[in-house]
Scaffold this active site. Structure first.
Site, mmCIF file in Angstrom:
data_model
loop_
_atom_site.group_PDB
_atom_site.id
_atom_site.type_symbol
_atom_site.label_atom_id
_atom_site.label_comp_id
_atom_site.label_asym_id
_atom_site.label_seq_id
_atom_site.Cartn_x
_atom_site.Cartn_y
_atom_site.Cartn_z
ATOM 1 N N GLY A 21 0.832 -1.204 0.000
ATOM 2 C CA GLY A 21 0.000 0.000 0.000
ATOM 3 C C GLY A 21 0.860 1.246 0.000
ATOM 4 O O GLY A 21 1.664 1.465 -0.889
ATOM 5 N N LYS A 86 3.409 24.692 -1.767
ATOM 6 C CA LYS A 86 4.850 24.743 -1.960
ATOM 7 C C LYS A 86 5.145 25.463 -3.279
ATOM 8 O O LYS A 86 4.691 25.037 -4.334
ATOM 9 C CB LYS A 86 5.432 23.325 -1.991
ATOM 10 C CG LYS A 86 6.923 23.279 -2.299
ATOM 11 C CD LYS A 86 7.416 21.840 -2.401
ATOM 12 C CE LYS A 86 8.862 21.774 -2.874
ATOM 13 N NZ LYS A 86 9.334 20.399 -3.063
#
Length: 502
Positions: A21, A86
């Site tokens: 995962g 960002k």
């Protein structure tokens, strides 16, 4: 060829099994479920007993493209992952201790069809009519002043700081809603067909088997499928990238998040600061040949601003790549495929590129030509990223520790050596189609690290000195007006996407 081998190799791809995962696994599940969920069965196998690395919290703007393909709502995603914006990375102490420069996500100035803006800027500096290179980039000035807002016509380029664990959780819900199936359990063995070598099933610790036609290896550095089961070799890049360990620790926020990542070079590596809505991600990446683990751990803790929220987690890695990311009926993504290091926040991007290229070449029946094209494309892109990261270490004036002396004096790949020489002599950047980092990225880093081109393109001589001065004044005024119109970053984020539960 026996009938069994023929069936194994020419079986239609209708069952995709994702082993592992984390960010890689759930990004793969989300991409496949959105694009092919109506014609392909998708099963993801992961174990709650096995932790994920989960320190890759800084991204680059290409993630927005991936989210658009998935039709993800940005406000919902940012709230669920405690994300902030960002606009680039501030590099501190890389050229010399005390020096800083910025690698922004934006464009700088205005290019001419014959020559990049840097050529005009070089002449402008010679004539005394151009200001600092940074003055001509909206994203750079907005980052340093802590400002952000969405602008019309995608007028500001940005990415995200996000919580990787929450991102995987968010994508899990997204994928399951589209029909992907999650199986909890530990993989005990990988079964292969004796004749063809293709993977046929994952044998689980509870005795069950999960069969598939195509397998995606998201098992991290263990590379259980591509490495252990299929024996695909690994190309080691540690002679160019000596950092092989990291510590990561989250800390409590002590103020509003800034819209940029900080990368702070030290004696034998560097530290990151990644501000989220609810905490700050911190880490140190270092060379075990030049710094022992306890010194690195202490350097990290000494450098953080807020209270640590848990003990630092150590990560050991080897920089490099698989010789093939796709072999037989197995595709490796994320850390199983290769790892440079997180300096330019490319890990999630390479996962994304692997998924998108897989979707673009997704086979009805596996064709060796598709496999070869996929491997060539991913290999070229990863080597481009490798060269860009090596650039930061090699082009430096630092000679203050054995670590920096080694990096400054080392032989670099010929591809990078040629790029550096070309820019140093002519101001030009060789940029091949489909490369991740554009010309402005290379220019910002090379000039930030201390390279000033010796000449510029003759196109920069066409304007008179007065016209050149007006050219710079107009750009500077436009950039300043745009930046002044932006609100404080966190004021905007709080209004745009109030954080969900941490």
């Amino acid at each position: 060829m026996t009938e069994e081998v023929q069936d194994t190799r020419q079986r239609r791809i209708r069952r995709v099994v994702i082993a592992g995962g984390g960010t890689a696994g759930w990004m793969a599940a989300a991409g496949l479920a959105r694009a092919l969920g109506k014609v392909v069965d998708i099963t993801l196998v992961e174990s709650e007993e096995i932790g994920t690395i989960g320190v890759g919290e800084a991204t680059i703007p290409t993630l927005m493209t991936f989210h658009r393909l998935l039709q993800i709502n940005e406000q919902e995603f940012m709230a669920a992952t405690q994300a902030t914006v960002k606009l680039g990375i501030q590099f501190e102490n890389w050229r010399t201790p005390g020096h800083a420069y910025f690698h922004s996500f934006g464009t700088t100035g205005k290019d001419h069809w014959m020559a990049n803006f840097v050529h005009f800027w070089l002449r402008g500096r010679r004539e005394g009519v151009a200001g600092p290179y940074d003055d001509y980039c909206v994203e750079l000035l907005a980052a340093l002043e802590g400002r952000f807002a969405h602008l019309p016509r995608n007028g500001i380029n940005y990415a995200y700081h996000l919580d990787a664990g929450l991102y995987a959780r968010y994508l899990r819900g997204f994928s399951e809603a589209l029909g992907a199936r999650r199986v909890e359990g530990r993989i005990a063995a990988v079964e292969t067909d004796d004749a063809s070598g293709y993977i046929t099933a994952l044998a689980m610790a509870d005795g069950s088997r999960i069969e598939g036609d195509l397998f995606i290896d998201c098992t991290g550095f263990r590379a259980m499928l591509i490495g252990q089961a299929l024996n695909v070799g690994f190309e080691d890049w540690s002679h160019w990238l000596p950092n092989d360990r990291a510590f990561a620790v989250p800390t409590a926020s002590v103020g509003d998040a800034v819209p940029y990542t900080r990368s702070i070079a030290g004696a034998a590596g560097w530290q990151w600061r990644i501000p989220l809505q609810h905490r700050v991600g911190n880490g140190i990446v270092y060379s075990s040949r030049h710094m022992d683990d306890e010194d690195a751990r202490q350097a990290l803790l000494d450098g953080v601003d807020g209270e640590p929220l848990r003990d630092p987690l150590q990560i050991r890695f080897r920089p490099g790549k698989r010789l093939k990311c796709w072999h037989r009926n197995c595709v490796a993504l994320g850390l199983a495929a290769g790892f440079v290091e997180p300096l330019e926040s490319t890990t999630i991007h390479m996962i994304q590129r692997g998924i998108v290229r897989l979707l673009q070449t997704f086979p009805d029946v596996i064709d060796p030509r598709h496999v070869a094209a996929y491997n060539t494309q991913l290999d070229d892109e990863l080597q481009h990223v490798r060269d860009f990261v090596i650039l930061h270490y090699h082009v430096t004036d630092r000679r203050d520790t054995p670590y920096w002396r080694m990096l400054a004096d080392m032989e670099v790949p010929a591809s990078l050596r040629e790029r550096i020489a070309l820019f140093r002599e002519t101001g030009n950047v060789f940029h091949a189609p489909m490369e991740l980092f554009a010309e402005n990225s290379w220019i910002q880093v090379m000039m930030g690290q201390g390279i000033t081109p010796r000449q510029y393109h003759p196109a920069a001589e066409v304007m008179s000195e007065a016209d050149l001065a007006r050219f710079f004044d107009d750009i500077r005024r436009s950039v300043r007006t745009t930046v002044d119109s932006l609100p404080p970053h966190m004021d905007y984020i709080r209004q745009y996407c109030p954080a969900g539960p941490a």
